[in-house]
Design a protein around this motif. Structure first.
Motif, PDB file in Angstrom:
ATOM      1  N   PRO A   1     -16.078 -86.990  48.093  1.00 51.48           N
ATOM      2  CA  PRO A   1     -14.231 -87.078  47.593  1.00 51.48           C
ATOM      3  C   PRO A   1     -14.021 -85.763  46.385  1.00 51.48           C
ATOM      4  CG  PRO A   1     -15.069 -88.923  46.405  1.00 51.48           C
ATOM      5  CD  PRO A   1     -15.979 -88.611  47.401  1.00 51.48           C
ATOM      6  N   PRO A   2     -12.935 -85.370  46.176  1.00 48.20           N
ATOM      7  CA  PRO A   2     -12.207 -84.340  45.255  1.00 48.20           C
ATOM      8  C   PRO A   2     -13.038 -84.886  43.519  1.00 48.20           C
ATOM      9  CG  PRO A   2     -10.587 -85.066  45.863  1.00 48.20           C
ATOM     10  CD  PRO A   2     -11.663 -86.097  47.394  1.00 48.20           C
ATOM     11  N   THR A   3     -13.048 -83.440  42.907  1.00 51.40           N
ATOM     12  CA  THR A   3     -13.506 -84.564  41.301  1.00 51.40           C
ATOM     13  C   THR A   3     -12.265 -83.751  40.356  1.00 51.40           C
ATOM     14  OG1 THR A   3     -15.652 -83.468  40.983  1.00 51.40           O
ATOM     15  CG2 THR A   3     -14.609 -84.071  38.968  1.00 51.40           C
ATOM     16  N   VAL A   4     -11.256 -85.003  40.482  1.00 49.69           N
ATOM     17  CA  VAL A   4      -9.604 -85.368  39.831  1.00 49.69           C
ATOM     18  C   VAL A   4      -9.356 -84.961  38.502  1.00 49.69           C
ATOM     19  CG1 VAL A   4      -7.478 -86.270  40.814  1.00 49.69           C
ATOM     20  CG2 VAL A   4      -9.333 -86.427  42.692  1.00 49.69           C
ATOM     21  N   LEU A   5      -8.790 -84.295  38.334  1.00 50.31           N
ATOM     22  CA  LEU A   5      -8.017 -83.973  37.034  1.00 50.31           C
ATOM     23  C   LEU A   5      -6.698 -84.818  36.935  1.00 50.31           C
ATOM     24  CD1 LEU A   5      -8.009 -84.827  33.697  1.00 50.31           C
ATOM     25  CD2 LEU A   5      -7.334 -82.442  33.722  1.00 50.31           C
ATOM     26  N   ILE A   6      -6.106 -86.344  36.431  1.00 51.01           N
ATOM     27  CA  ILE A   6      -4.708 -86.557  36.236  1.00 51.01           C
ATOM     28  C   ILE A   6      -4.198 -86.608  34.742  1.00 51.01           C
ATOM     29  CG2 ILE A   6      -3.103 -88.675  37.101  1.00 51.01           C
ATOM     30  CD1 ILE A   6      -5.390 -89.715  38.602  1.00 51.01           C
ATOM     31  N   CYS A   7      -2.759 -85.527  34.863  1.00 47.36           N
ATOM     32  CA  CYS A   7      -2.746 -85.596  33.392  1.00 47.36           C
ATOM     33  C   CYS A   7      -0.507 -85.852  33.635  1.00 47.36           C
ATOM     34  CB  CYS A   7      -2.447 -84.035  33.274  1.00 47.36           C
ATOM     35  SG  CYS A   7      -3.794 -83.445  33.043  1.00 47.36           S
ATOM     36  N   HIS A   8      -1.379 -87.217  32.811  1.00 46.07           N
ATOM     37  CA  HIS A   8       0.186 -87.828  32.543  1.00 46.07           C
ATOM     38  C   HIS A   8       1.394 -87.884  31.585  1.00 46.07           C
ATOM     39  CE1 HIS A   8      -0.507 -90.731  35.786  1.00 46.07           C
ATOM     40  NE2 HIS A   8      -1.538 -91.108  35.046  1.00 46.07           N
ATOM     41  N   ALA A   9       2.239 -87.378  31.932  1.00 45.88           N
ATOM     42  CA  ALA A   9       3.387 -86.647  31.169  1.00 45.88           C
ATOM     43  C   ALA A   9       3.998 -87.312  30.293  1.00 45.88           C
ATOM     44  CB  ALA A   9       4.658 -86.614  32.082  1.00 45.88           C
ATOM     45  N   GLY A  10       3.568 -89.412  30.220  1.00 40.59           N
ATOM     46  CA  GLY A  10       4.111 -89.576  29.131  1.00 40.59           C
ATOM     47  C   GLY A  10       5.426 -90.825  29.596  1.00 40.59           C
ATOM     48  N   GLY A  11       6.126 -90.915  28.714  1.00 39.26           N
ATOM     49  CA  GLY A  11       7.081 -91.296  28.848  1.00 39.26           C
ATOM     50  C   GLY A  11       8.401 -91.528  29.072  1.00 39.26           C
ATOM     51  N   GLU A  12      10.000 -91.230  28.739  1.00 41.64           N
ATOM     52  CA  GLU A  12      11.297 -90.967  28.171  1.00 41.64           C
ATOM     53  C   GLU A  12      10.988 -90.131  26.868  1.00 41.64           C
ATOM     54  OE1 GLU A  12      13.537 -94.807  28.874  1.00 41.64           O
ATOM     55  OE2 GLU A  12      13.509 -94.555  30.900  1.00 41.64           O
ATOM     56  N   SER A  13      10.648 -90.076  26.149  1.00 39.84           N
ATOM     57  CA  SER A  13      10.752 -89.044  25.154  1.00 39.84           C
ATOM     58  C   SER A  13      11.999 -89.896  24.503  1.00 39.84           C
ATOM     59  CB  SER A  13      10.965 -87.808  25.752  1.00 39.84           C
ATOM     60  OG  SER A  13       9.980 -86.865  26.522  1.00 39.84           O
ATOM     61  N   SER A  14      11.871 -90.811  24.603  1.00 42.14           N
ATOM     62  CA  SER A  14      13.829 -91.593  23.866  1.00 42.14           C
ATOM     63  C   SER A  14      13.688 -91.084  22.308  1.00 42.14           C
ATOM     64  CB  SER A  14      13.155 -93.389  23.969  1.00 42.14           C
ATOM     65  OG  SER A  14      12.420 -93.711  23.647  1.00 42.14           O
ATOM     66  N   ARG A  15      12.404 -91.566  21.852  1.00 41.19           N
ATOM     67  CA  ARG A  15      12.253 -90.610  20.096  1.00 41.19           C
ATOM     68  C   ARG A  15      12.117 -89.590  19.639  1.00 41.19           C
ATOM     69  NH1 ARG A  15       7.677 -93.191  17.381  1.00 41.19           N
ATOM     70  NH2 ARG A  15       6.541 -93.496  18.924  1.00 41.19           N
ATOM     71  N   CYS A  16      11.473 -88.759  21.246  1.00 38.05           N
ATOM     72  CA  CYS A  16      11.952 -87.507  20.876  1.00 38.05           C
ATOM     73  C   CYS A  16      12.817 -86.793  21.546  1.00 38.05           C
ATOM     74  CB  CYS A  16      10.527 -86.599  20.776  1.00 38.05           C
ATOM     75  SG  CYS A  16      10.322 -85.081  19.791  1.00 38.05           S
ATOM     76  N   PRO A  17      13.870 -86.903  21.482  1.00 36.35           N
ATOM     77  CA  PRO A  17      15.328 -86.345  22.903  1.00 36.35           C
ATOM     78  C   PRO A  17      15.475 -85.349  23.099  1.00 36.35           C
ATOM     79  CG  PRO A  17      16.611 -87.229  20.460  1.00 36.35           C
ATOM     80  CD  PRO A  17      15.132 -88.290  20.492  1.00 36.35           C
ATOM     81  N   THR A  18      14.454 -84.088  21.977  1.00 33.34           N
ATOM     82  CA  THR A  18      14.700 -82.724  22.510  1.00 33.34           C
ATOM     83  C   THR A  18      13.916 -82.184  24.047  1.00 33.34           C
ATOM     84  OG1 THR A  18      12.748 -82.294  21.008  1.00 33.34           O
ATOM     85  CG2 THR A  18      15.206 -82.238  20.083  1.00 33.34           C
ATOM     86  N   GLN A  19      12.914 -83.631  23.844  1.00 34.78           N
ATOM     87  CA  GLN A  19      11.528 -83.197  24.813  1.00 34.78           C
ATOM     88  C   GLN A  19      12.259 -84.453  26.132  1.00 34.78           C
ATOM     89  OE1 GLN A  19       9.841 -80.678  24.291  1.00 34.78           O
ATOM     90  NE2 GLN A  19      10.674 -81.000  22.645  1.00 34.78           N
ATOM     91  N   ILE A  20      13.236 -84.774  26.125  1.00 27.20           N
ATOM     92  CA  ILE A  20      13.860 -86.011  27.333  1.00 27.20           C
ATOM     93  C   ILE A  20      13.963 -85.147  28.664  1.00 27.20           C
ATOM     94  CG2 ILE A  20      16.726 -85.959  27.554  1.00 27.20           C
ATOM     95  CD1 ILE A  20      16.796 -88.845  26.417  1.00 27.20           C
ATOM     96  N   THR A  21      14.368 -84.179  28.823  1.00 29.82           N
ATOM     97  CA  THR A  21      14.493 -83.372  30.408  1.00 29.82           C
ATOM     98  C   THR A  21      13.226 -83.269  30.985  1.00 29.82           C
ATOM     99  OG1 THR A  21      16.382 -81.807  29.288  1.00 29.82           O
ATOM    100  CG2 THR A  21      15.619 -81.360  31.400  1.00 29.82           C
ATOM    101  N   LEU A  22      12.277 -81.975  30.415  1.00 28.03           N
ATOM    102  CA  LEU A  22      11.276 -82.399  30.763  1.00 28.03           C
ATOM    103  C   LEU A  22      10.143 -83.482  31.154  1.00 28.03           C
ATOM    104  CD1 LEU A  22      11.022 -78.143  31.238  1.00 28.03           C
ATOM    105  CD2 LEU A  22      11.721 -79.805  32.835  1.00 28.03           C
TER     106      LEU A  22
END
Length: 906
Positions: A116-137
């Motif tokens: 099987p492959p060697t995998v790196l998984i980068c999770h984006a995190g939550g909804e950016s509710s405390r930092c709304p300027t990043q809420i879109t992406l």
């Protein structure tokens, strides 16, 4: 062949939702890898899978069918998707030659036997509710202006001959690059999971170590390990995160690579007193920065540190096998294929194999079947929400746990998750604990590492300004966390990732005295009004404000994002200090004209605090009193008082794009006038304010409603299309035209000085030299043309313009303490024959200037300006005398007595 610096076969980057995962595809291609020879092969059936030039597979993904699975469930889903795409590529590898003449087909045939492959998984995190300027992406794509020093598998940007350029990067790109460096040699088949909404740095300026995997290869027990990455962090930071307690703290003085040791204990968001109280082994230690040693010493609480969990967890091959097996049977509800199979079984789809799966997967998530439930609705109830850290890691063995009391440990584990005999998913939780409790949790502690979390708007704004200042003296800006140690950490971390104040930006018409201490990236700001200003500590990103006839006044410590204004008319825009303002495009409906949501908050406003204390950066009750607003104007009546927060306050208006003939197009921001009046007209009743009336008349949304209404793809396109480079070319072309056509207009190079003055002394020459050189080449071109056409008055003006530009440059960089090469310069300049000034003389001047600018030494530049002034004087006198036989006198030399008429003529 595959790049040596990239140890991962597949890199999965998750997003909060499906739309965001589509929107960030271009960001992945532009910042996370080299896709210069990208071919979307038919074997990559997954539309979000991309094959990089070095053979690394990138997948932009999200939790399947809109289900919320938590970081643990999302890890299983991402890993299953990575394995599936990889196996598809193994079955029919794409036929494409790389730079070595070896086909990718042959490369993957060679890798097929590797398991099987060697995998790196980068999770984006939550909804950016405390930092709304990043809420879109998502916070994983927070824009960071940084220096890109070199190419790697995680950086496909073109680098200049000097090897240094500025670029707008992001936490995801920086994380992939950092992990690619330290995970060299990771055993094949491992799965590495990371949170990409944090910033990590693992190396100091003098170290380049990697994780020590040599003792693991071939060791069956070693390959069963799971380990987390830990870095030292102050207790005030550690109390909000996971903390590892270790038997032995490593030292930075050790020359060998970073080892992996058994974890004594794992704490989740422990209070400071709890960390201090833990002994044998101790949880806290004292960091002696000068000696780079760590000691257990709780006497000096200011510098006490703990090993903080960075969010990076590695499952070595045999441990990763547990994850892979869970995705097939026990936890298949966390994978896309598993949900499809379960849904088909529920709806009695009796077809088997591929035919059945195609029938299910072609169902849209909102389409209903005979069961009356859509696949999306089914996924919401059928999946299991698992947290990687509190559910999976907490089940693993550490030095403080034991399998001797398995039954009691299982009972406590289930009780903590409210699982009883009546719970439908009890068997799944039991299996999870049973299997993961067989795994041992280890820690790889990195003494030179550092950790920075951008969780809130104020943390982001402060980091982008203070973090880019490094160790220079900057004005005292009122910060939320104003301690000297916190500023020091921001500067140190900013320096470690190459944070700068400008990238991809054109700013003209703003005084550099204050704007130099602001941060601007991927933006255009143009104003010719004398009242325009950018306050200290402000951040402007992804904004296009081309308003040459308008006053743009941005206060201190503001955050502006995505502002769109292309307006030739006269207006005034005043952004009060401490305000956060962001425009985001909304999805079009029924062919309506383009509209935007305009988020307006105070940078320090707590988004989810109850009751609300501040709004627009001011006392909430005071704002209500002065404006005449009531809570019913801000919240829906169905929201009880106990749940009323800025998160669900409907205060952000929807604005429409408008245009007027000859004035360009813009979005009307005059509603902001009443907020400006709140700051400037103290104790004045604002109930009759026209700005307030305008605001009240607009339809408004809350932050909680914005994500589902914002057009993420349109926002990503806007960020890619800001033409800062074209504005530089346009301004230089305009200066060329002014000079050649003898126009009585100023030749304004303030956009150059903005870049130079905003750069730190360490990076000033490297960052600003390309733009300075481009500007000088424009002047050179005019000078050559003028002398060739014998337009000596034009050439003289060019030399004076160049002298003024360079003298202003020297004034800015006067902090440079290098010794000037004045004697050498005088010798070189003496070779310039002003009496027979021709094109060869100009070429010599350009040659001398290049040598002067190599060192970026202020004294040398000032000396060279005298040479330019002499050349300008020579051109002027040639115009007057109409021949070459004249006495050369410096243009600023005193004549006694002064001949007024001759002076005026010159």
């Amino acid at each position: 062949m595959k790049a040596a610096m990239c140890p991962f076969d597949v890199i999965v980057i998750t997003s909060p939702d499906l739309e965001s995962s589509h929107a960030v595809r271009d960001l992945i291609k532009s910042s996370c890898g080299d896709f210069s020879s990208l071919i979307q092969d038919e074997t990559l059936r997954n539309e979000n899978a991309m094959l990089a030039s070095d053979g690394t597979i990138f997948i932009s993904s999200c939790d399947p069918y809109g289900a919320r699975m938590g970081s643990g469930g999302g890890t299983i889903a991402a890993m299953a998707e990575a394995d599936e795409v990889y196996s598809q590529l193994m079955a029919v590898p794409p036929h494409r030659c790389n730079g070595d003449g070896i086909t990718i087909n042959e490369q993957y045939k060679e890798q097929m036997t590797g398991g099987p492959p060697t995998v790196l998984i980068c999770h984006a995190g939550g909804e950016s509710s405390r930092c709304p300027t990043q809420i879109t992406l998502g916070k994983a794509w927070t824009s960071l202006p940084v220096i890109q020093r070199e190419l790697s598998c995680a950086n496909g940007a073109n680098v200049s001959k000097t090897g240094i350029v500025t670029d707008v990067s992001n936490p995801t790109s920086l994380l992939i690059s950092a992990l690619s460096e330290i995970f060299v040699g990771v055993p094949k088949g491992s799965v590495v999971v990371a949170a990409s909404d944090v910033l990590l740095s693992f190396h100091s300026s003098s170290t380049s170590k990697t994780i020590d995997f040599q003792n693991i290869a071939g060791d069956e027990e070693g390959l069963k390990k799971v380990f987390g990455l830990a870095v030292p962090a102050p207790l005030e930071t550690a109390k909000n995160h996971g903390v590892f307690v270790l038997e032995k703290s490593p030292s930075t003085s050790e020359s060998k690579n970073w080892g992996i040791q058994y974890t004594s204990k794992v704490l989740q968001k422990p209070p400071v007193n709890e960390m201090k109280a833990i002994k044998n082994p101790p949880c806290v230690f004292h960091h002696f920065a000068k000696t780079q040693e760590y000691e257990s010493d709780a006497n000096n609480s200011e510098d006490l540190m703990a090993w903080i969990d960075t969010g990076v967890v590695t499952f070595l091959p045999h441990a990763a096998k547990v994850l892979r097996e869970s995705a097939l049977i026990q936890l298949r509800c966390c994978t896309s294929r598993g949900l499809e199979d379960m849904y088909s079984e529920r709806n009695n789809f009796v077809e088997l194999g591929i035919e059945k799966r195609q029938k299910v997967s072609h169902l849209e998530s909102h389409e209903q079947t005979v069961s009356g439930q859509s696949l999306g609705e089914f996924a919401q109830t059928a999946t299991l929400k698992i947290d990687l850290y509190s559910d999976m890691l907490q089940a693993m063995q550490t030095g403080s746990t034991s399998l001797n009391h398995f039954d009691s440990s299982l009972r406590r584990y289930l009780e903590k998750r409210c699982v009883d005999d009546a719970s439908e998913n009890k068997a799944q939780w039991q299996w999870l604990f049973s299997e993961f409790s067989k795994l041992k949790l280890f820690t790889c502690a990195i003494p030179t590492g550092s950790f920075f979390h951008l969780g809130t708007t104020w943390e982001l704004a402060d980091f982008l300004t203070i973090g880019a200042s490094h160790f220079e003296e900057v004005p005292e800006i009122a910060l939320r966390n104003d301690t000297s140690s916190h500023k020091q950490r921001m500067r140190s971390f900013g320096n470690s990732i190459g944070l700068v104040r400008r990238s991809g930006t054109f700013i003209s018409g703003f005084p550099t005295e204050t704007s130099r201490y602001s941060t601007a990236l991927n933006s255009v700001l143009v104003s010719k009004s004398t009242g325009s200003a950018i306050g200290e500590g402000s951040v402007i990103e992804h904004s296009f404000m081309n308003c040459p006839n308008s006053t743009i006044e941005i206060g201190e410590r503001c955050l502006l994002s995505g502002i769109r204004m292309n307006f030739n008319g006269c207006s005034s825009i005043h952004i009060p200090s401490g305000l956060c303002l962001q425009m985001l495009p909304l999805k079009k409906s029924n062919g309506k004209k383009k509209s935007y949501i305009c988020i307006c908050l105070g940078v320090d406003d707590p988004i989810k605090d109850v009751p609300v204390k501040t709004i627009f950066g001011m006392d909430f009750q005071c704002v209500l009193q002065r404006s005449g607003l009531t809570e019913s104007d801000i919240w829906d009546e169905i929201i009880p008082s106990s749940r009323r927060m800025l998160w669900n306050a409907k205060i952000h208006p929807i604005l429409h794009h408008s245009s007027s003939k000859g004035d360009g197009s813009h979005v009307d921001l005059t509603y902001l006038n009443w907020i400006h009046e709140l700051y400037t007209q103290n104790d004045i009743d604002l109930k009759s304010s026209s700005g307030l009336k305008h605001w009240k008349s607009l339809r408004k949304l809350s932050i909680s409603e914005i994500r589902e209404n914002v057009d993420a793809s349109a926002e990503a396109l806007h960020r890619r299309s800001i033409p800062s480079g074209k504005f530089v070319e346009s301004r230089l072309s305009e200066i060329s035209e002014i000079l050649m056509n003898r126009k009585h207009e100023p030749c304004n190079f303030d956009f150059v000085f903005d870049l130079v003055s905003s750069s730190s002394s360490e990076n000033m020459s490297s960052i600003s030299r390309p733009l300075v050189s481009q500007s000088l080449r424009t002047l050179d071109s005019v000078a050559f043309k003028a002398i060739k056409e014998k337009s000596y008055d034009i050439a003289g003006r060019v030399f004076m313009t160049m002298s003024l530009m360079l003298s202003d440059l020297a004034t800015i960089i006067c902090i440079d303490k290098k010794q000037s090469n004045k004697n050498e310069l005088l010798k070189l300049s003496s070779d310039i024959n002003m009496e027979s000034f021709d094109l060869s003389t100009l070429e010599l001047i350009v040659s001398v200037r290049k040598k002067v600018l190599i060192s970026y030494n202020a004294q040398s530049i000032f000396c060279f300006c005298e040479v330019l002034e002499t050349a300008s004087s020579a051109m002027t006198k040639r115009c007057i005398s109409a021949n070459k036989d004249f006495c050369l006198v410096h243009s600023y030399s005193d004549s006694k007595p002064t001949i007024l008429g001759e002076t005026v003529l010159v």
